[in-house]
Design a protein around this motif. Structure first.
Motif, PDB file in Angstrom:
ATOM      1  N   GLY A 110     -33.061  62.593  11.080  1.00 17.74           N
ATOM      2  CA  GLY A 110     -32.945  60.992  11.072  1.00 17.74           C
ATOM      3  C   GLY A 110     -34.000  60.090  10.393  1.00 17.74           C
ATOM      4  N   GLU A 111     -35.369  60.764  10.592  1.00 22.65           N
ATOM      5  CA  GLU A 111     -36.630  60.352  10.061  1.00 22.65           C
ATOM      6  C   GLU A 111     -36.394  60.485   8.735  1.00 22.65           C
ATOM      7  OE1 GLU A 111     -39.678  61.309  13.557  1.00 22.65           O
ATOM      8  OE2 GLU A 111     -39.556  62.551  12.005  1.00 22.65           O
ATOM      9  N   ASN A 112     -35.827  61.147   7.780  1.00 19.91           N
ATOM     10  CA  ASN A 112     -35.791  61.198   6.459  1.00 19.91           C
ATOM     11  C   ASN A 112     -34.701  60.359   5.937  1.00 19.91           C
ATOM     12  OD1 ASN A 112     -37.347  63.482   4.747  1.00 19.91           O
ATOM     13  ND2 ASN A 112     -36.852  64.151   6.971  1.00 19.91           N
ATOM     14  N   ILE A 113     -33.425  60.078   6.801  1.00 20.53           N
ATOM     15  CA  ILE A 113     -32.597  59.040   6.393  1.00 20.53           C
ATOM     16  C   ILE A 113     -33.225  57.524   6.597  1.00 20.53           C
ATOM     17  CG2 ILE A 113     -30.379  57.918   6.806  1.00 20.53           C
ATOM     18  CD1 ILE A 113     -29.359  60.952   7.603  1.00 20.53           C
ATOM     19  N   ALA A 114     -33.770  57.537   7.739  1.00 22.89           N
ATOM     20  CA  ALA A 114     -34.359  56.095   8.158  1.00 22.89           C
ATOM     21  C   ALA A 114     -35.672  55.624   7.209  1.00 22.89           C
ATOM     22  CB  ALA A 114     -35.128  55.938   9.616  1.00 22.89           C
ATOM     23  N   TYR A 115     -36.087  56.756   6.292  1.00 18.55           N
ATOM     24  CA  TYR A 115     -37.106  56.289   5.302  1.00 18.55           C
ATOM     25  C   TYR A 115     -36.539  55.264   4.272  1.00 18.55           C
ATOM     26  CZ  TYR A 115     -41.046  56.793   2.113  1.00 18.55           C
ATOM     27  OH  TYR A 115     -42.130  56.783   1.019  1.00 18.55           O
ATOM     28  N   GLY A 116     -35.470  55.279   4.237  1.00 14.02           N
ATOM     29  CA  GLY A 116     -34.664  54.284   3.260  1.00 14.02           C
ATOM     30  C   GLY A 116     -34.951  52.595   3.888  1.00 14.02           C
ATOM     31  N   ARG A 117     -35.025  52.756   5.180  1.00 15.36           N
ATOM     32  CA  ARG A 117     -35.160  51.271   5.725  1.00 15.36           C
ATOM     33  C   ARG A 117     -35.871  51.515   7.263  1.00 15.36           C
ATOM     34  NH1 ARG A 117     -30.236  48.867   6.783  1.00 15.36           N
ATOM     35  NH2 ARG A 117     -30.763  48.378   8.904  1.00 15.36           N
ATOM     36  N   ARG A 118     -37.230  51.131   7.330  1.00 18.69           N
ATOM     37  CA  ARG A 118     -38.057  51.438   8.384  1.00 18.69           C
ATOM     38  C   ARG A 118     -37.546  50.989   9.524  1.00 18.69           C
ATOM     39  NH1 ARG A 118     -42.912  53.510   6.404  1.00 18.69           N
ATOM     40  NH2 ARG A 118     -42.635  54.414   4.428  1.00 18.69           N
ATOM     41  N   ASP A 119     -36.987  49.727   9.583  1.00 15.90           N
ATOM     42  CA  ASP A 119     -36.256  48.967  10.661  1.00 15.90           C
ATOM     43  C   ASP A 119     -35.047  49.250  11.310  1.00 15.90           C
ATOM     44  OD1 ASP A 119     -35.078  47.667   8.739  1.00 15.90           O
ATOM     45  OD2 ASP A 119     -35.580  45.738   9.322  1.00 15.90           O
ATOM     46  N   ALA A 120     -34.403  50.434  10.562  1.00 15.55           N
ATOM     47  CA  ALA A 120     -33.093  50.640  10.885  1.00 15.55           C
ATOM     48  C   ALA A 120     -32.809  51.220  12.406  1.00 15.55           C
ATOM     49  CB  ALA A 120     -32.755  51.693  10.007  1.00 15.55           C
ATOM     50  N   THR A 121     -31.799  50.871  12.868  1.00 14.95           N
ATOM     51  CA  THR A 121     -31.534  51.449  14.247  1.00 14.95           C
ATOM     52  C   THR A 121     -30.820  52.845  14.127  1.00 14.95           C
ATOM     53  OG1 THR A 121     -29.302  50.303  14.318  1.00 14.95           O
ATOM     54  CG2 THR A 121     -31.177  49.179  15.091  1.00 14.95           C
ATOM     55  N   PRO A 122     -30.727  53.478  15.137  1.00 15.57           N
ATOM     56  CA  PRO A 122     -30.138  54.736  15.233  1.00 15.57           C
ATOM     57  C   PRO A 122     -28.736  54.794  14.759  1.00 15.57           C
ATOM     58  CG  PRO A 122     -31.621  54.659  17.095  1.00 15.57           C
ATOM     59  CD  PRO A 122     -31.631  53.430  16.497  1.00 15.57           C
ATOM     60  N   ASP A 123     -27.997  53.783  15.318  1.00 17.81           N
ATOM     61  CA  ASP A 123     -26.598  53.495  14.956  1.00 17.81           C
ATOM     62  C   ASP A 123     -26.313  53.115  13.308  1.00 17.81           C
ATOM     63  OD1 ASP A 123     -25.657  53.871  17.554  1.00 17.81           O
ATOM     64  OD2 ASP A 123     -25.549  51.623  17.754  1.00 17.81           O
TER      65      ASP A 123
END
Length: 278
Positions: A128-141
């Motif tokens: 999840g952290e590696n995907i969220a690197y695309g946008r730091r403020d992204a929610t889990p959903d």
């Protein structure tokens, strides 16, 4: 011994800090760009090497998929590096929506471009952290939806801790295809108007490639997409194919148009690939 090693490291750090930047940041902040790309009279060569481009002129319309093909050294990846402003042209200019890239801040430029490359960069941490690197403020959903769009959610659900699974240094606990799908999910989450695919399916098997191709079709909708690829399956569906050779664009058109030219360079490229596959 510790002192000597520390001094060697300190010297390298100080030398790096003293390097004068070659690429000077622009001053214009831009928000979301449409994605109309233009190369006008671009000349470029790497230091001490022959010219890659000579008077290159190219216009790419927003919302269309353009594939770049050609022999090794034709300048396909260099074109992307100029667009990302890793280099500036020796002469001429590169523009997006009429903005000269040298006038735009590099932060706002790169916020408008998502890159999926052959060389995948993943970090120690969770899926999840590696995907969220695309946008730091992204929610889990949002992270989960990006993974679903990249056809990564199915394999993620089989991991021991799902999204919380640690992937190790460089993602070494995942297969090549799994790492690539995380890279695509990251690009989906970023939601940039321009998407660059640099040999995104070159190192995966046919089944994984098919899954990645399906995800790329979804990801490409409504975006300006630039594709570097050698596999015919990746470039066949492009709106326009550019065949680069000898510092410029030798041919351009759709797959069917280029294949209709009996002595065309693109047709020879496809025939050679088919013969290799056979």
């Amino acid at each position: 011994d510790l002192y000597q090693r520390a001094m060697a490291s300190t010297t390298r750090v100080l030398d790096l800090l003293e390097v004068e930047p070659v690429i000077i940041d622009g001053e214009v902040e831009v928000s979301r760009l449409a994605g109309n790309i233009s190369f006008s009279g671009v000349d470029f060569s790497y230091p001490g090497r022959e010219a890659i481009f000579t008077d290159l002129n190219l216009n790419i319309e927003a919302g269309r998929t353009t594939a770049l093909v050609g022999p090794t050294g034709a300048g396909k990846t260099t074109l992307m590096r100029l667009l990302l402003r890793f280099h500036d042209p020796d002469s001429g200019k590169v523009e997006i929506d009429g903005h000269d890239l040298t006038s735009i801040t590099m932060t706002s430029l790169r916020e408008n471009i998502a890159l999926v490359s052959q060389r995948i960069t993943l970090f120690p941490g969770t899926v999840g952290e590696n995907i969220a690197y695309g946008r730091r403020d992204a929610t889990p959903d949002e992270v989960e939806e990006a993974a679903r769009s990249a056809e990564a959610l199915e394999f993620i659900s089989t991991l021991p801790d799902g999204m919380e699974t640690e992937i190790g240094e460089g993602g070494h606990r995942l297969s090549g295809g799994q790492r690539q799908r995380l890279s695509i999910a990251r690009a989906v989450l970023k939601d940039a108007p321009i998407l660059i695919l640099d040999e995104a399916t070159s190192s995966v098997d046919n089944e994984t490639e098919a899954a990645i191709q399906r995800s790329l079709v979804r990801v490409s909708k409504g975006r300006t997409v630039l594709v570097i690829a050698h596999r015919l399956s990746t470039i066949r569906g492009a709106n326009e194919i550019l065949f680069l050779e000898d510092g410029g664009i030798r041919e351009f058109g759709s797959h069917d148009e280029l294949m209709s030219r009996a002595d065309g360079a693109y047709r020879r490229f496809v025939e050679l690939q088919s013969a290799d596959a056979a």
